[in-house]
Design a protein around this motif. Structure first.
Motif, PDB file in Angstrom:
ATOM      1  N   LYS A  50      64.055  31.559 -26.656  1.00 28.00           N
ATOM      2  CA  LYS A  50      64.140  32.956 -27.073  1.00 28.00           C
ATOM      3  C   LYS A  50      63.645  33.874 -25.961  1.00 28.00           C
ATOM      4  O   LYS A  50      64.272  34.886 -25.636  1.00 28.00           O
ATOM      5  N   GLU A  51      62.528  33.530 -25.360  1.00 25.54           N
ATOM      6  CA  GLU A  51      61.995  34.348 -24.270  1.00 25.54           C
ATOM      7  C   GLU A  51      62.911  34.292 -23.045  1.00 25.54           C
ATOM      8  O   GLU A  51      63.084  35.294 -22.347  1.00 25.54           O
ATOM      9  N   MET A  52      63.528  33.142 -22.810  1.00 27.70           N
ATOM     10  CA  MET A  52      64.466  33.031 -21.690  1.00 27.70           C
ATOM     11  C   MET A  52      65.657  33.965 -21.890  1.00 27.70           C
ATOM     12  O   MET A  52      66.132  34.587 -20.932  1.00 27.70           O
ATOM     13  N   ARG A  53      66.166  34.054 -23.113  1.00 28.69           N
ATOM     14  CA  ARG A  53      67.282  34.966 -23.388  1.00 28.69           C
ATOM     15  C   ARG A  53      66.877  36.410 -23.117  1.00 28.69           C
ATOM     16  O   ARG A  53      67.648  37.177 -22.536  1.00 28.69           O
ATOM     17  N   GLU A  54      65.683  36.790 -23.536  1.00 29.33           N
ATOM     18  CA  GLU A  54      65.207  38.152 -23.300  1.00 29.33           C
ATOM     19  C   GLU A  54      65.091  38.444 -21.807  1.00 29.33           C
ATOM     20  O   GLU A  54      65.522  39.499 -21.330  1.00 29.33           O
ATOM     21  N   VAL A  55      64.519  37.503 -21.070  1.00 28.90           N
ATOM     22  CA  VAL A  55      64.380  37.682 -19.623  1.00 28.90           C
ATOM     23  C   VAL A  55      65.746  37.728 -18.957  1.00 28.90           C
ATOM     24  O   VAL A  55      65.986  38.538 -18.053  1.00 28.90           O
ATOM     25  N   PHE A  56      66.666  36.890 -19.421  1.00 34.29           N
ATOM     26  CA  PHE A  56      68.005  36.859 -18.835  1.00 34.29           C
ATOM     27  C   PHE A  56      68.729  38.195 -19.058  1.00 34.29           C
ATOM     28  O   PHE A  56      69.366  38.724 -18.145  1.00 34.29           O
ATOM     29  N   PHE A  57      68.615  38.748 -20.259  1.00 28.30           N
ATOM     30  CA  PHE A  57      69.270  40.035 -20.517  1.00 28.30           C
ATOM     31  C   PHE A  57      68.597  41.166 -19.744  1.00 28.30           C
ATOM     32  O   PHE A  57      69.279  42.089 -19.300  1.00 28.30           O
ATOM     33  N   ASP A  58      67.299  41.099 -19.542  1.00 27.65           N
ATOM     34  CA  ASP A  58      66.628  42.076 -18.680  1.00 27.65           C
ATOM     35  C   ASP A  58      67.128  41.942 -17.243  1.00 27.65           C
ATOM     36  O   ASP A  58      67.351  42.945 -16.555  1.00 27.65           O
ATOM     37  N   TYR A  59      67.321  40.694 -16.803  1.00 24.50           N
ATOM     38  CA  TYR A  59      67.838  40.440 -15.457  1.00 24.50           C
ATOM     39  C   TYR A  59      69.251  41.007 -15.320  1.00 24.50           C
ATOM     40  O   TYR A  59      69.564  41.679 -14.329  1.00 24.50           O
ATOM     41  N   LEU A  60      70.107  40.746 -16.305  1.00 27.23           N
ATOM     42  CA  LEU A  60      71.475  41.272 -16.244  1.00 27.23           C
ATOM     43  C   LEU A  60      71.482  42.803 -16.225  1.00 27.23           C
ATOM     44  O   LEU A  60      72.256  43.411 -15.494  1.00 27.23           O
ATOM     45  N   THR A  61      70.617  43.405 -17.021  1.00 22.33           N
ATOM     46  CA  THR A  61      70.529  44.858 -17.037  1.00 22.33           C
ATOM     47  C   THR A  61      70.115  45.394 -15.667  1.00 22.33           C
ATOM     48  O   THR A  61      70.703  46.357 -15.163  1.00 22.33           O
ATOM     49  N   ALA A  62      69.125  44.759 -15.048  1.00 26.10           N
ATOM     50  CA  ALA A  62      68.675  45.200 -13.725  1.00 26.10           C
ATOM     51  C   ALA A  62      69.773  45.036 -12.680  1.00 26.10           C
ATOM     52  O   ALA A  62      69.951  45.894 -11.815  1.00 26.10           O
ATOM     53  N   VAL A  63      70.534  43.953 -12.759  1.00 24.70           N
ATOM     54  CA  VAL A  63      71.622  43.732 -11.802  1.00 24.70           C
ATOM     55  C   VAL A  63      72.722  44.773 -11.982  1.00 24.70           C
ATOM     56  O   VAL A  63      73.253  45.303 -11.005  1.00 24.70           O
ATOM     57  N   VAL A  64      73.074  45.089 -13.227  1.00 27.01           N
ATOM     58  CA  VAL A  64      74.109  46.092 -13.484  1.00 27.01           C
ATOM     59  C   VAL A  64      73.659  47.467 -13.004  1.00 27.01           C
ATOM     60  O   VAL A  64      74.421  48.190 -12.359  1.00 27.01           O
ATOM     61  N   VAL A  65      72.414  47.822 -13.287  1.00 33.70           N
ATOM     62  CA  VAL A  65      71.893  49.123 -12.836  1.00 33.70           C
ATOM     63  C   VAL A  65      71.885  49.172 -11.308  1.00 33.70           C
ATOM     64  O   VAL A  65      72.249  50.186 -10.704  1.00 33.70           O
ATOM     65  N   ASP A  66      71.515  48.079 -10.667  1.00 28.73           N
ATOM     66  CA  ASP A  66      71.508  48.027  -9.211  1.00 28.73           C
ATOM     67  C   ASP A  66      72.930  48.162  -8.659  1.00 28.73           C
ATOM     68  O   ASP A  66      73.146  48.843  -7.666  1.00 28.73           O
ATOM     69  N   SER A  67      73.878  47.539  -9.321  1.00 26.88           N
ATOM     70  CA  SER A  67      75.279  47.639  -8.885  1.00 26.88           C
ATOM     71  C   SER A  67      75.798  49.065  -9.022  1.00 26.88           C
ATOM     72  O   SER A  67      76.501  49.564  -8.129  1.00 26.88           O
ATOM     73  N   VAL A  68      75.473  49.712 -10.122  1.00 21.73           N
ATOM     74  CA  VAL A  68      75.892  51.106 -10.302  1.00 21.73           C
ATOM     75  C   VAL A  68      75.227  51.988  -9.244  1.00 21.73           C
ATOM     76  O   VAL A  68      75.864  52.881  -8.677  1.00 21.73           O
ATOM     77  N   TYR A  69      73.955  51.711  -8.953  1.00 17.08           N
ATOM     78  CA  TYR A  69      73.237  52.476  -7.942  1.00 17.08           C
ATOM     79  C   TYR A  69      73.906  52.328  -6.573  1.00 17.08           C
ATOM     80  O   TYR A  69      73.967  53.281  -5.802  1.00 17.08           O
ATOM     81  N   LYS A  70      74.422  51.141  -6.280  1.00 10.61           N
ATOM     82  CA  LYS A  70      75.096  50.936  -5.001  1.00 10.61           C
ATOM     83  C   LYS A  70      76.500  51.543  -4.992  1.00 10.61           C
ATOM     84  O   LYS A  70      77.044  51.846  -3.930  1.00 10.61           O
TER      85      LYS A  70
END
Length: 141
Positions: A50-70
């Protein structure tokens, strides 16, 4: 000058630290999850998953935000260029090309040439091509 360098690094990749922290945390949770499987603790395994899923979705969110920023600077550049020129003419064949297509094609060509330049240079230095010879200086640690 050092503060300017830090600011420039941050503006270039503002979410790098967060992404790295999330990667490390996910790896730790994965290792703990493997240990829970080895000791056959089902409740710990479920909790870790359960915690891994939460961390993974936080990771995906950070990657998407970083991609939009670029992506934003490129959109702004295309917008500013398109204010002056809607299309450009290719000189040899007299084709009218939209500025968006021209920008994307030039961006693609630049990135592919950067990716290919290092292997080509190293290949030329291995065969002894003039101007691409290896340095005779050896770095000692």
């Amino acid at each position: 000058m050092e503060n300017f360098s830090k600011l420039l690094k941050f503006l270039r990749n503002p979410h790098r630290k967060k992404i790295e922290q999330l990667k490390v945390r996910y790896q730790e949770l994965d290792d703990l999850s493997n240990v829970a499987v080895e000791i056959e603790d089902a409740t710990a395994y479920k909790s870790l998953q359960k915690e891994m899923r939460e961390v993974f979705f936080d990771y995906l969110t950070a990657v998407v935000v970083d991609s939009v920023y670029k992506l934003v600077p490129h959109v702004l550049i295309i917008w500013v260029i398109s204010l002056k020129w809607q299309s450009i003419t290719v000189p040899i064949v007299n084709w009218q090309v939209n500025i968006l297509a021209a920008y994307l094609l030039s961006y693609l060509i630049i990135n592919v040439s950067q990716l290919l330049s290092n292997p080509i240079k190293s290949g030329l230095s291995k065969i002894g091509f003039p101007g691409f010879s290896r340095s005779s200086v050896v770095n000692k640690i």
